[in-house]
Design an enzyme around this catalytic site. Sequence first.
Site, PDB file in Angstrom:
ATOM      1  N   GLN A 156     -74.269  40.451  47.153  1.00  0.00           N
ATOM      2  CA  GLN A 156     -72.951  40.179  46.579  1.00  0.00           C
ATOM      3  C   GLN A 156     -72.780  38.711  46.211  1.00  0.00           C
ATOM      4  O   GLN A 156     -71.679  38.294  45.835  1.00  0.00           O
ATOM      5  CB  GLN A 156     -71.843  40.606  47.552  1.00  0.00           C
ATOM      6  CG  GLN A 156     -71.851  42.078  47.915  1.00  0.00           C
ATOM      7  CD  GLN A 156     -71.455  42.997  46.761  1.00  0.00           C
ATOM      8  OE1 GLN A 156     -71.017  42.552  45.697  1.00  0.00           O
ATOM      9  NE2 GLN A 156     -71.610  44.290  46.964  1.00  0.00           N
ATOM     10  N   LYS A 205     -76.333  45.602  40.754  1.00  0.00           N
ATOM     11  CA  LYS A 205     -75.070  44.920  41.024  1.00  0.00           C
ATOM     12  C   LYS A 205     -74.922  43.651  40.184  1.00  0.00           C
ATOM     13  O   LYS A 205     -73.937  42.945  40.279  1.00  0.00           O
ATOM     14  CB  LYS A 205     -74.979  44.544  42.504  1.00  0.00           C
ATOM     15  CG  LYS A 205     -74.835  45.753  43.417  1.00  0.00           C
ATOM     16  CD  LYS A 205     -74.699  45.315  44.853  1.00  0.00           C
ATOM     17  CE  LYS A 205     -74.957  46.455  45.802  1.00  0.00           C
ATOM     18  NZ  LYS A 205     -73.870  47.418  45.840  1.00  0.00           N
ATOM     19  N   HIS A 260     -73.399  44.996  55.720  1.00  0.00           N
ATOM     20  CA  HIS A 260     -73.592  46.301  55.074  1.00  0.00           C
ATOM     21  C   HIS A 260     -74.619  47.063  55.916  1.00  0.00           C
ATOM     22  O   HIS A 260     -75.507  46.448  56.514  1.00  0.00           O
ATOM     23  CB  HIS A 260     -74.137  46.044  53.674  1.00  0.00           C
ATOM     24  CG  HIS A 260     -74.262  47.252  52.796  1.00  0.00           C
ATOM     25  ND1 HIS A 260     -75.301  48.141  52.915  1.00  0.00           N
ATOM     26  CD2 HIS A 260     -73.486  47.705  51.790  1.00  0.00           C
ATOM     27  CE1 HIS A 260     -75.163  49.095  52.010  1.00  0.00           C
ATOM     28  NE2 HIS A 260     -74.059  48.854  51.317  1.00  0.00           N
ATOM     29  N   ASP A 312     -78.876  38.577  53.047  1.00  0.00           N
ATOM     30  CA  ASP A 312     -78.512  39.664  52.152  1.00  0.00           C
ATOM     31  C   ASP A 312     -77.685  39.051  51.027  1.00  0.00           C
ATOM     32  O   ASP A 312     -76.523  38.691  51.219  1.00  0.00           O
ATOM     33  CB  ASP A 312     -77.714  40.718  52.925  1.00  0.00           C
ATOM     34  CG  ASP A 312     -77.247  41.857  52.034  1.00  0.00           C
ATOM     35  OD1 ASP A 312     -77.378  41.740  50.794  1.00  0.00           O
ATOM     36  OD2 ASP A 312     -76.743  42.854  52.570  1.00  0.00           O
TER      37      ASP A 312
END
Length: 423
Positions: free
Chosen positions: A215, A238, A135, A212
């Site tokens: 997700q 999220k 990302h 990261d």
Amino acid sequence: ATDFDLAAVRADFPVLSQTVQDRPLVYLDSAATSQKPQVVLDAEIDFLTRANSAVHRGAHTLAGEATLLFEDARESVAGFVGARPEQLVWTSGATAALNLVAYSIGNATLGRGAPESARFALAPGDEIVTTEAEHHADLIPWQELAARTGATLRHIPIRDDGTLDLDAAARVITDRTRVVAFTHVSNVLGIVNPVAELVALAREMGALTVLDACQSVPHLPFDFTALGVDLAAFSGHKMLGPYGIGGLLGRPEVLDALPPFLTGGSMVTTVTLDEAGFLPAPQKFEAGTQPVSQAIGLAAATRYLSALGMDAVAAHERRLAERMLSGLRGIDGVRVIGDASGVDRVGIASFEVAGVHAHDVGQFLDDRGVAVRVGHHCAKPLHARFGLTASVRASASVFTTNDDVDVFLDAVSGVRPFFGVSS
Ligand code: PMP
């Protein structure tokens, strides 16, 4: 079958009870931002109506209660991700957490910070490694850091099937590598990356690892300590939580040694007109008034997810991913991006429809009540690697049903006939 009561879960999300374009809402955009259950909304409202006050200062009762609630929230959220409270730095989100790390390393390079921070300093010839699937939030801060320090940026490639090329990783990560920053799960591909293997390669070279986890934290059991990375970033919005809150997790010795990025109130010991001393982590990284109601809302979100059980959540979403992928594979003209089978996944599927622009697909699906993401999803280099400028992304959450997926697949199969595109 799903291990939790899906109908009861759906009833917890007020946003789902509406119609869009006269159709029941099918929300398949949780990878962009998740919906929030009533308990999260209530936790924030309850704090704001009953105990709102600035934390860590003030002798009054409300300030004391707000501080307790805020630090309880840190304990809940840290526990949820397998860390101790002092290992969790509040940030406004993953973007802020990753920039914090990059700017902190930049400050170490400038000689700011305690003597032990010198080990993070970068020099020309040093290398920062990321992957082709990052990302922009885990790419541009490293580009900027490289530009400021003279270090070189290198990338681990992604294979045609969407998996990370570990053989190439073993060549890209060398004794010049000082930082390896990579995503746990790509927000486009949905494939779980081999964290242990990458950590082993980086550690052998003495490089700092930055994960990261945007997700992954919302979708699978996440244990920061067991993963073995040095630092990890995630976003509250999220993972069923509020906007404006997220976190940076760090190994204690790394957080202790990294110099601060933002400076100001609430993070200091002594201050004179000329200089200041800093509190230990996490306070050292938490300058200014903190997002207190958001932290309390996020703690409620982690309690909600824990009650469902993250193993059950992961299994539910993996089943939905398989249903999406096998359905998409069967639709004429659809190409899935990252079509690897037999890999660990979260509930994300990205694809292109030959002859129809992603934005037209998104509009067509919206007319049928289906909310998906279109565009480059802040991963332009990954799209370029697959010869694309845009794709369509469907992403699931705890409340997503098989029916949602079937409505979505049915709508996708109608796209090419509607636009008059034939094979
Ligand atoms: N990394 C990944 C993998 C993401 O999916 C996102 C959000 N799309 C981010 C980083 C940035 O998160 P935020 O915008 O919440 O800071």
